[in-house]
Design a protein around this motif. Structure first.
Motif, PDB file in Angstrom:
ATOM      1  N   ASP A  87      52.691 -68.804   1.362  1.00 51.46           N
ATOM      2  CA  ASP A  87      53.405 -67.532   1.491  1.00 51.46           C
ATOM      3  C   ASP A  87      54.082 -67.159   0.175  1.00 51.46           C
ATOM      4  O   ASP A  87      54.198 -65.980  -0.163  1.00 51.46           O
ATOM      5  N   ALA A 106      52.023 -59.149  -2.567  1.00 55.17           N
ATOM      6  CA  ALA A 106      52.719 -58.206  -1.698  1.00 55.17           C
ATOM      7  C   ALA A 106      53.423 -57.143  -2.539  1.00 55.17           C
ATOM      8  O   ALA A 106      53.862 -57.416  -3.661  1.00 55.17           O
ATOM      9  N   ASP A 107      53.509 -55.942  -2.003  1.00 53.84           N
ATOM     10  CA  ASP A 107      54.299 -54.881  -2.628  1.00 53.84           C
ATOM     11  C   ASP A 107      55.741 -55.053  -2.151  1.00 53.84           C
ATOM     12  O   ASP A 107      56.055 -54.842  -0.982  1.00 53.84           O
ATOM     13  N   ARG A 136      55.629 -56.362  -7.982  1.00 61.09           N
ATOM     14  CA  ARG A 136      54.609 -57.291  -7.504  1.00 61.09           C
ATOM     15  C   ARG A 136      55.046 -58.753  -7.506  1.00 61.09           C
ATOM     16  O   ARG A 136      54.296 -59.623  -7.066  1.00 61.09           O
ATOM     17  N   THR A 316      50.528 -61.495   0.148  1.00 61.84           N
ATOM     18  CA  THR A 316      50.361 -60.694   1.358  1.00 61.84           C
ATOM     19  C   THR A 316      50.138 -61.620   2.551  1.00 61.84           C
ATOM     20  O   THR A 316      49.496 -62.657   2.437  1.00 61.84           O
ATOM     21  N   LYS A 318      51.508 -62.348   7.040  1.00 62.54           N
ATOM     22  CA  LYS A 318      52.318 -61.952   8.194  1.00 62.54           C
ATOM     23  C   LYS A 318      53.773 -62.400   8.097  1.00 62.54           C
ATOM     24  O   LYS A 318      54.582 -62.065   8.961  1.00 62.54           O
ATOM     25  N   LEU A 320      55.921 -61.812   5.449  1.00 65.42           N
ATOM     26  CA  LEU A 320      56.525 -61.174   4.283  1.00 65.42           C
ATOM     27  C   LEU A 320      58.044 -61.099   4.394  1.00 65.42           C
ATOM     28  O   LEU A 320      58.765 -61.415   3.442  1.00 65.42           O
TER      29      LEU A 320
END
Length: 418
Positions: A87, A106-107, A136, A316, A318, A320
């Motif tokens: 993660d 992930a953004d 980022r 990215t 689940k 985040l």
């Protein structure tokens, strides 16, 4: 009567569930890959912080895995490609463009906008981690480079202040060599440190490895701009001069970062462009390190130094929100003071007057690689140094070759502006 018994049966089924209380969701388990040395103080502080985080957030568990930096990149790439990535992970800034192009980062923009501590981060740190308006990554720690020097060696050579320019450094090195018999300066001729040092010298001469073009892609423009090519030639000529005028030890052309650090810590040469992590060498070499002082790096056409921003990469997936919660906890002022008191990305964490403030004062002149897939560019930069220092090739020819090689690498990764 039938209705009555059906109601009683339903209550009999529900009562044990109600008595047991609400059903709790399973805790989220975050996979967190790190590259810390478990024996170092920063690792112990991080482990204590994670334990504190888990106690305050019982619905989140953190599973750390320690992976050496030398293996971390390839393991991440393999995991990201195979759907087995963590993660969150430590990493190097040189990987930012590659991971962004893979579409795995992930953004973090929306989360950052609502984070009250965002303003505590150095602004150019945030800018360097932002691509096309999207944050980022978050910063983990900084690795700015200053001029470290053995004050006693300079004093023995009659040098009252550390050199402010590269010409002064070469002259000072000659005086140190004559008086002490030891080289005045040290470089890494191999590996990632060699690339970072060359990148710094190029930046000090106003030269970019790759420029962002109007189409959003990148290009090395040295061949199209004679003045730029001349400056690159000058940088490579400086390396040749350091060797020919014995400012550096001949064996340093084959040194890695470990060799560079170890020999400086042992007092085998007088000056080096290095980071605050050298403070960790004091316990191992208290006598040789007792006279070490820190000054700004020598200046070329402009003042610049390598700005190593070691990111916390959030991928990215689940989890985040939970990963963001952990990342920002690790970036809180208290945790940063415990983990990275001398190289925190927070402007409100500055401690040691020798190993902290002289480095963080250089943040405004820090330069980093552009957010591109570097591909073969680091290897080509290292090869360029070898062609000048080991093979004695003409700096102008090597400079032209390096510019062409950068564009070939950009083309292979689909980033070349044509």
């Amino acid at each position: 009567m039938a209705i009555y018994w059906r109601q009683m049966l339903a209550m009999a089924v529900l009562f044990p569930l109600l008595a047991a209380g609400p059903v709790r969701a399973e805790p989220v388990t975050l996979a967190y890959w790190v590259a810390w040395d478990p024996l170092q103080a920063e690792a112990k502080a991080a482990q204590a912080a994670i334990a504190e985080f888990e106690a305050a957030n019982p619905d989140i568990k953190v599973k750390t895995q320690v992976i050496a930096y030398d293996a971390l990149h390839d393991k991440l790439v393999t995991g990201l490609a195979g759907g087995d990535a963590p993660d969150m992970a430590w990493g190097l800034g040189e990987w930012l463009g590659e991971f962004n192009r893979m579409g795995v980062l992930a953004d973090l923009s929306a989360h950052a906008k609502a984070w009250p501590d965002l303003g505590a981060l150095y602004p150019n740190v945030v800018r360097n981690l932002t691509i096309d308006g999207k944050l980022r990554a978050l910063p983990n720690y900084l690795g700015l480079r200053a001029l470290l020097y053995h004050a006693d060696m300079l004093k023995a050579a009659g040098i009252e202040t550390p050199p402010r320019t590269w010409d002064e450094l070469v002259q000072a090195s000659a005086a140190i060599q004559a008086e002490t018999g030891k080289p005045g300066f040290g470089i890494a001729g191999k590996g990632v440190r060699a690339v970072q040092e060359l990148f710094t010298c190029l930046a000090q001469n106003g030269v970019e490895i790759a420029k962002r073009m109007p189409d959003g892609k990148y290009r090395n423009t040295w061949a199209e701009a004679p003045e730029e090519l001349e400056r690159v030639t000058g940088v490579l000529s400086l390396y040749g001069r350091l060797l020919s005028e014995k400012a550096i030890a001949p064996q340093s052309v084959n040194w890695s970062w470990e060799d560079e650090d170890t020999n400086f810590a042992l007092g085998q040469y007088a000056m080096v462009m290095n980071g605050s992590w050298m403070k960790g060498r004091i316990d191992q070499n208290p006598q040789a390190m007792r006279d070490v002082a820190v000054a700004p790096p020598p200046v070329g056409r402009i003042a610049a130094t390598f700005f190593e921003i070691a990111p916390l990469y959030v991928f990215t997936g689940k989890h985040l929100d939970a990963a963001w919660k952990l990342a920002t906890f690790l970036l809180s002022r208290g945790v940063q003071t415990a983990m990275f008191p001398d190289r925190s990305p927070r402007s409100d964490v500055q401690s040691d007057p020798v190993w902290g403030r002289p480095f963080t004062a250089l943040v405004p002149i820090g330069v980093s690689f552009p957010p591109i897939v570097l591909g073969s560019i680091p290897r080509d930069m290292e090869t360029a140094l070898g062609r000048v220092l080991l093979k004695g090739e003409k700096p102008a020819a090597v400079a032209a070759w390096l510019g062409q090689s950068v564009n070939k690498s950009l083309k292979r990764s689909g980033q070349l502006s044509e």
